[in-house]
Design a protein around this motif. Structure first.
Motif, PDB file in Angstrom:
ATOM      1  N   SER A  33       0.829  -1.201   0.000  1.00 18.62           N
ATOM      2  CA  SER A  33       0.000   0.000   0.000  1.00 18.62           C
ATOM      3  C   SER A  33       0.868   1.258   0.000  1.00 18.62           C
ATOM      4  O   SER A  33       0.366   2.362  -0.148  1.00 18.62           O
ATOM      5  CB  SER A  33      -0.921   0.011   1.221  1.00 18.62           C
ATOM      6  N   ASP A  34       2.170   1.068   0.178  1.00 13.22           N
ATOM      7  CA  ASP A  34       3.109   2.182   0.256  1.00 13.22           C
ATOM      8  C   ASP A  34       4.345   1.825  -0.565  1.00 13.22           C
ATOM      9  O   ASP A  34       4.952   0.784  -0.331  1.00 13.22           O
ATOM     10  CB  ASP A  34       3.488   2.413   1.723  1.00 13.22           C
ATOM     11  N   PHE A  93      -2.596   3.055  -9.788  1.00  9.87           N
ATOM     12  CA  PHE A  93      -2.334   3.106  -8.353  1.00  9.87           C
ATOM     13  C   PHE A  93      -1.191   4.079  -8.055  1.00  9.87           C
ATOM     14  O   PHE A  93      -1.274   4.896  -7.128  1.00  9.87           O
ATOM     15  CB  PHE A  93      -1.993   1.710  -7.803  1.00  9.87           C
ATOM     16  N   LYS A  96      -2.268   7.760  -8.462  1.00 13.94           N
ATOM     17  CA  LYS A  96      -3.093   8.188  -7.319  1.00 13.94           C
ATOM     18  C   LYS A  96      -2.245   8.296  -6.056  1.00 13.94           C
ATOM     19  O   LYS A  96      -2.371   9.252  -5.295  1.00 13.94           O
ATOM     20  CB  LYS A  96      -4.256   7.223  -7.104  1.00 13.94           C
ATOM     21  N   TYR A  97      -1.385   7.330  -5.839  1.00 15.11           N
ATOM     22  CA  TYR A  97      -0.514   7.326  -4.661  1.00 15.11           C
ATOM     23  C   TYR A  97       0.352   8.588  -4.625  1.00 15.11           C
ATOM     24  O   TYR A  97       0.451   9.256  -3.588  1.00 15.11           O
ATOM     25  CB  TYR A  97       0.351   6.065  -4.668  1.00 15.11           C
ATOM     26  N   ASP A 100      -1.866  11.773  -4.052  1.00 17.31           N
ATOM     27  CA  ASP A 100      -2.304  11.850  -2.652  1.00 17.31           C
ATOM     28  C   ASP A 100      -1.146  12.205  -1.725  1.00 17.31           C
ATOM     29  O   ASP A 100      -1.289  13.020  -0.809  1.00 17.31           O
ATOM     30  CB  ASP A 100      -2.935  10.529  -2.201  1.00 17.31           C
ATOM     31  N   SER A 101       0.011  11.600  -1.960  1.00 16.64           N
ATOM     32  CA  SER A 101       1.186  11.865  -1.125  1.00 16.64           C
ATOM     33  C   SER A 101       1.642  13.315  -1.261  1.00 16.64           C
ATOM     34  O   SER A 101       1.998  13.969  -0.276  1.00 16.64           O
ATOM     35  CB  SER A 101       2.339  10.929  -1.497  1.00 16.64           C
TER      36      SER A 101
END
Length: 150
Positions: A33-34, A93, A96-97, A100-101
């Motif tokens: 997820s990271d 992904f 988006k990651y 968002d970050s």
């Protein structure tokens, strides 16, 4: 024996090795997820590398009429993996990651008070600005791949 087929065989072996690395990278990244910036960059470079090898091999195999069904099948299988696992799953992904970050880090940096900061606070803020710059650069890099998909 087809002239140059040894060279094609060597390139195909490299393709198989690099495809295996790519599958491992992508499946590992999809299970997280990271992701670190280096994992993201490595996955994109590996994908680009394998795509280039696949295109070159298909062109050489077809021009030499040395296209074995099993070699072409493996190339098509790898291209399908890239399309389904990387382009349709990991790539969205990652976009988006990163977005968002970047948004989270920007909010965090904007909310930190600039008055009465200790030397440690200033150093931490400088590190956060560096991380933000790195994420933004990575996002630009990822978006270049995105433009190639269209």
């Amino acid at each position: 024996m087809i002239p140059g087929s040894n060279n094609i065989d060597e390139i195909f072996q490299i393709f198989l090795t690099e495809s295996g690395k790519l599958e491992s990278l992508v499946l590992d990244a999809l299970s997280k997820s990271d992701l670190s910036i280096s994992e993201i960059i490595q996955a994109y470079y590996q994908t680009t590398n394998v795509n280039s090898l696949a295109q070159m091999l298909v062109a050489q195999l077809e021009s030499n009429n040395g296209a074995s069904d099993s070699n072409l099948s493996k190339i098509k299988q790898t291209q399908k993996f890239i399309s389904e696992k990387f382009d349709q799953n990991l790539h969205p992904f990652v976009i988006k990651y990163l977005a968002d970050s970047i948004a989270d880090m920007t909010k965090q940096l904007q909310s930190s008070s600039s008055s009465d900061q200790s030397k440690e606070d200033i150093e931490n803020q400088a590190k956060n600005f560096e991380q933000l710059r790195e994420m933004m650069s990575t996002k630009e890099f990822v978006e270049q791949y995105d433009k190639g998909l269209r």
